[in-house]
Write a protein that holds these residues in place. Structure first.
Motif, PDB file in Angstrom:
ATOM      1  N   THR A  60      37.234  23.304  41.585  1.00  0.00           N
ATOM      2  CA  THR A  60      37.994  23.073  42.988  1.00  0.00           C
ATOM      3  C   THR A  60      39.252  23.351  42.864  1.00  0.00           C
ATOM      4  OG1 THR A  60      36.450  21.071  42.978  1.00  0.00           O
ATOM      5  CG2 THR A  60      38.659  21.172  44.213  1.00  0.00           C
ATOM      6  N   LEU A  61      39.972  23.408  41.998  1.00  0.00           N
ATOM      7  CA  LEU A  61      41.457  23.894  41.705  1.00  0.00           C
ATOM      8  C   LEU A  61      41.630  25.382  41.698  1.00  0.00           C
ATOM      9  CD1 LEU A  61      42.929  21.621  38.997  1.00  0.00           C
ATOM     10  CD2 LEU A  61      43.647  21.648  41.233  1.00  0.00           C
ATOM     11  N   ALA A  62      40.460  26.083  41.177  1.00  0.00           N
ATOM     12  CA  ALA A  62      40.600  27.591  41.350  1.00  0.00           C
ATOM     13  C   ALA A  62      40.363  27.955  42.813  1.00  0.00           C
ATOM     14  CB  ALA A  62      39.360  28.233  40.324  1.00  0.00           C
ATOM     15  N   LEU A  63      39.222  27.246  43.599  1.00  0.00           N
ATOM     16  CA  LEU A  63      39.351  27.637  44.809  1.00  0.00           C
ATOM     17  C   LEU A  63      40.541  27.219  45.775  1.00  0.00           C
ATOM     18  CD1 LEU A  63      35.556  26.415  45.171  1.00  0.00           C
ATOM     19  CD2 LEU A  63      36.432  29.006  45.278  1.00  0.00           C
ATOM     20  N   GLU A  64      40.934  26.222  45.505  1.00  0.00           N
ATOM     21  CA  GLU A  64      42.259  25.860  46.404  1.00  0.00           C
ATOM     22  C   GLU A  64      43.303  26.720  46.010  1.00  0.00           C
ATOM     23  OE1 GLU A  64      41.298  21.010  46.602  1.00  0.00           O
ATOM     24  OE2 GLU A  64      42.620  21.553  45.284  1.00  0.00           O
ATOM     25  N   THR A  65      43.642  27.035  44.876  1.00  0.00           N
ATOM     26  CA  THR A  65      44.843  27.817  44.481  1.00  0.00           C
ATOM     27  C   THR A  65      44.572  29.288  44.665  1.00  0.00           C
ATOM     28  OG1 THR A  65      44.255  28.199  42.184  1.00  0.00           O
ATOM     29  CG2 THR A  65      45.503  26.108  42.801  1.00  0.00           C
ATOM     30  N   GLY A  66      43.292  29.818  44.874  1.00  0.00           N
ATOM     31  CA  GLY A  66      43.068  31.262  44.742  1.00  0.00           C
ATOM     32  C   GLY A  66      43.432  32.005  43.564  1.00  0.00           C
ATOM     33  N   HIS A  67      43.537  31.267  42.234  1.00  0.00           N
ATOM     34  CA  HIS A  67      43.707  31.849  40.937  1.00  0.00           C
ATOM     35  C   HIS A  67      42.761  31.467  40.029  1.00  0.00           C
ATOM     36  CE1 HIS A  67      47.746  33.395  41.965  1.00  0.00           C
ATOM     37  NE2 HIS A  67      47.963  32.601  42.850  1.00  0.00           N
ATOM     38  N   PRO A  68      41.620  31.826  40.146  1.00  0.00           N
ATOM     39  CA  PRO A  68      40.475  31.327  39.245  1.00  0.00           C
ATOM     40  C   PRO A  68      40.725  31.552  37.905  1.00  0.00           C
ATOM     41  CG  PRO A  68      39.827  33.514  40.220  1.00  0.00           C
ATOM     42  CD  PRO A  68      41.175  32.797  40.944  1.00  0.00           C
ATOM     43  N   GLU A  69      41.405  32.610  37.483  1.00  0.00           N
ATOM     44  CA  GLU A  69      41.849  33.011  36.118  1.00  0.00           C
ATOM     45  C   GLU A  69      42.643  31.874  35.274  1.00  0.00           C
ATOM     46  OE1 GLU A  69      45.146  34.379  38.516  1.00  0.00           O
ATOM     47  OE2 GLU A  69      43.188  34.696  38.752  1.00  0.00           O
ATOM     48  N   GLN A  70      43.257  31.073  36.232  1.00  0.00           N
ATOM     49  CA  GLN A  70      43.997  29.950  35.539  1.00  0.00           C
ATOM     50  C   GLN A  70      42.882  28.692  35.268  1.00  0.00           C
ATOM     51  OE1 GLN A  70      47.036  28.717  37.989  1.00  0.00           O
ATOM     52  NE2 GLN A  70      48.182  30.997  37.830  1.00  0.00           N
ATOM     53  N   PHE A  71      41.832  28.506  35.561  1.00  0.00           N
ATOM     54  CA  PHE A  71      41.141  27.448  35.563  1.00  0.00           C
ATOM     55  C   PHE A  71      39.648  27.803  35.016  1.00  0.00           C
ATOM     56  CE2 PHE A  71      44.193  26.746  38.864  1.00  0.00           C
ATOM     57  CZ  PHE A  71      44.891  25.570  38.630  1.00  0.00           C
ATOM     58  N   LEU A  72      39.068  28.924  34.879  1.00  0.00           N
ATOM     59  CA  LEU A  72      37.960  29.301  34.855  1.00  0.00           C
ATOM     60  C   LEU A  72      37.829  30.471  33.768  1.00  0.00           C
ATOM     61  CD1 LEU A  72      36.447  29.751  38.292  1.00  0.00           C
ATOM     62  CD2 LEU A  72      36.445  27.827  36.834  1.00  0.00           C
ATOM     63  N   TRP A  73      36.633  30.299  32.771  1.00  0.00           N
ATOM     64  CA  TRP A  73      36.545  31.590  32.026  1.00  0.00           C
ATOM     65  C   TRP A  73      35.079  31.879  31.844  1.00  0.00           C
ATOM     66  CZ3 TRP A  73      37.720  26.190  30.674  1.00  0.00           C
ATOM     67  CH2 TRP A  73      36.831  25.559  30.043  1.00  0.00           C
ATOM     68  N   ILE A  74      34.742  33.310  31.516  1.00  0.00           N
ATOM     69  CA  ILE A  74      33.430  33.526  31.631  1.00  0.00           C
ATOM     70  C   ILE A  74      32.764  33.122  30.365  1.00  0.00           C
ATOM     71  CG2 ILE A  74      32.056  35.583  31.434  1.00  0.00           C
ATOM     72  CD1 ILE A  74      33.650  35.555  33.854  1.00  0.00           C
ATOM     73  N   ASP A  75      33.079  33.432  29.166  1.00  0.00           N
ATOM     74  CA  ASP A  75      32.457  32.827  27.650  1.00  0.00           C
ATOM     75  C   ASP A  75      33.604  32.108  26.977  1.00  0.00           C
ATOM     76  OD1 ASP A  75      32.192  34.165  24.844  1.00  0.00           O
ATOM     77  OD2 ASP A  75      30.115  33.578  25.712  1.00  0.00           O
ATOM     78  N   GLU A  76      33.049  31.023  26.462  1.00  0.00           N
ATOM     79  CA  GLU A  76      34.068  30.430  25.351  1.00  0.00           C
ATOM     80  C   GLU A  76      34.612  31.248  24.240  1.00  0.00           C
ATOM     81  OE1 GLU A  76      30.992  29.007  26.202  1.00  0.00           O
ATOM     82  OE2 GLU A  76      31.539  27.498  27.729  1.00  0.00           O
ATOM     83  N   HIS A  77      33.861  32.004  23.632  1.00  0.00           N
ATOM     84  CA  HIS A  77      34.318  32.766  22.619  1.00  0.00           C
ATOM     85  C   HIS A  77      35.149  33.929  23.011  1.00  0.00           C
ATOM     86  CE1 HIS A  77      31.945  30.667  19.627  1.00  0.00           C
ATOM     87  NE2 HIS A  77      30.965  30.611  20.702  1.00  0.00           N
ATOM     88  N   GLY A  78      34.759  34.631  24.104  1.00  0.00           N
ATOM     89  CA  GLY A  78      35.593  35.720  24.723  1.00  0.00           C
ATOM     90  C   GLY A  78      36.956  35.022  25.075  1.00  0.00           C
ATOM     91  N   ALA A  79      37.084  33.860  25.685  1.00  0.00           N
ATOM     92  CA  ALA A  79      38.051  33.237  25.879  1.00  0.00           C
ATOM     93  C   ALA A  79      39.179  32.930  24.981  1.00  0.00           C
ATOM     94  CB  ALA A  79      38.073  32.007  26.733  1.00  0.00           C
ATOM     95  N   VAL A  80      38.773  32.353  23.910  1.00  0.00           N
ATOM     96  CA  VAL A  80      39.386  32.174  22.794  1.00  0.00           C
ATOM     97  C   VAL A  80      39.937  33.378  21.636  1.00  0.00           C
ATOM     98  CG1 VAL A  80      38.755  29.401  22.606  1.00  0.00           C
ATOM     99  CG2 VAL A  80      37.574  31.287  21.174  1.00  0.00           C
ATOM    100  N   ASP A  81      39.089  34.394  21.996  1.00  0.00           N
ATOM    101  CA  ASP A  81      39.181  35.552  21.085  1.00  0.00           C
ATOM    102  C   ASP A  81      40.392  36.271  21.691  1.00  0.00           C
ATOM    103  OD1 ASP A  81      37.444  34.916  19.110  1.00  0.00           O
ATOM    104  OD2 ASP A  81      35.956  36.135  19.843  1.00  0.00           O
TER     105      ASP A  81
END
Length: 184
Positions: free
Chosen positions: A14-35
């Motif tokens: 919801t925050l990603a859609l409201e702000t228009g900044h999905p990169e701040q609230f969503l990630w594609i893959d857990e391991h990719g995001a932490v790596d």
């Protein structure tokens, strides 16, 4: 009743859609995001050179603190449940977490996780051996860290795929773990 991780993920969408900044609230893959440490443009309104919703350069530092917390808690829970053991033991731990609450080591007191443990320790604490007396999850302590360059990754099942495990090499490639079913 929703699992707390699902409820928080829904709030982040919801925050990603409201702000228009999905990169701040969503990630594609857990391991990719932490790596990936990640980066963001100095001007968020600046034109992006790709058509992706989430830039390939996004990593955990690009995430909002709520998203960072959820990502960390999901990885802790995955590591607690999918630690070494027989497939039956892993399945039993996964079933223990299939409920609408979280263990106290994630919600109240993280000391039973014993994060100070090092790679060099030879002793192996059984799951549940350091849990608080009121904990019914019986997952602590956090498993020993694996030496760098080799770690077991477990891919969550997605629509139409089966669960499989692999061993990551230092080069970041994945090869099936011994005895693991091949992805199909």
């Amino acid at each position: 009743m929703l699992h707390p991780f699902v409820a928080e993920a829904g709030d982040l969408v919801t925050l990603a859609l409201e702000t228009g900044h999905p990169e701040q609230f969503l990630w594609i893959d857990e391991h990719g995001a932490v790596d990936s440490v990640g980066s963001t443009p100095a001007d968020p309104e600046r034109y992006r050179k790709h058509n992706l919703w989430i830039a390939p350069s996004s990593g955990w530092t690009s995430l909002h603190p709520r998203a960072q917390r959820l990502l960390a808690d999901v990885l802790i829970m995955l590591n607690l449940t999918e630690r070494d053991g027989s497939p039956d033991a892993i399945e039993e731990r996964l079933e223990l977490t299939d409920r609408s609450d979280l263990p106290p080591c994630l919600t109240h007191d993280r000391t039973p996780l014993h994060p100070e443990r090092s790679v060099g320790r030879n002793d192996q604490d059984e799951p549940g051996s350091t849990c608080l007396p009121t904990c019914t999850f019986r997952l602590c302590p956090y498993p020993h860290p694996r030496p760098r360059g080799r770690r077991r990754l477990s891919r969550s099942p997605s629509a139409g795929s089966s669960r499989h495990s692999c061993t990551a090499t230092a080069a970041g490639t994945c090869r099936p773990s011994p005895g693991a079913p091949l992805p199909g």
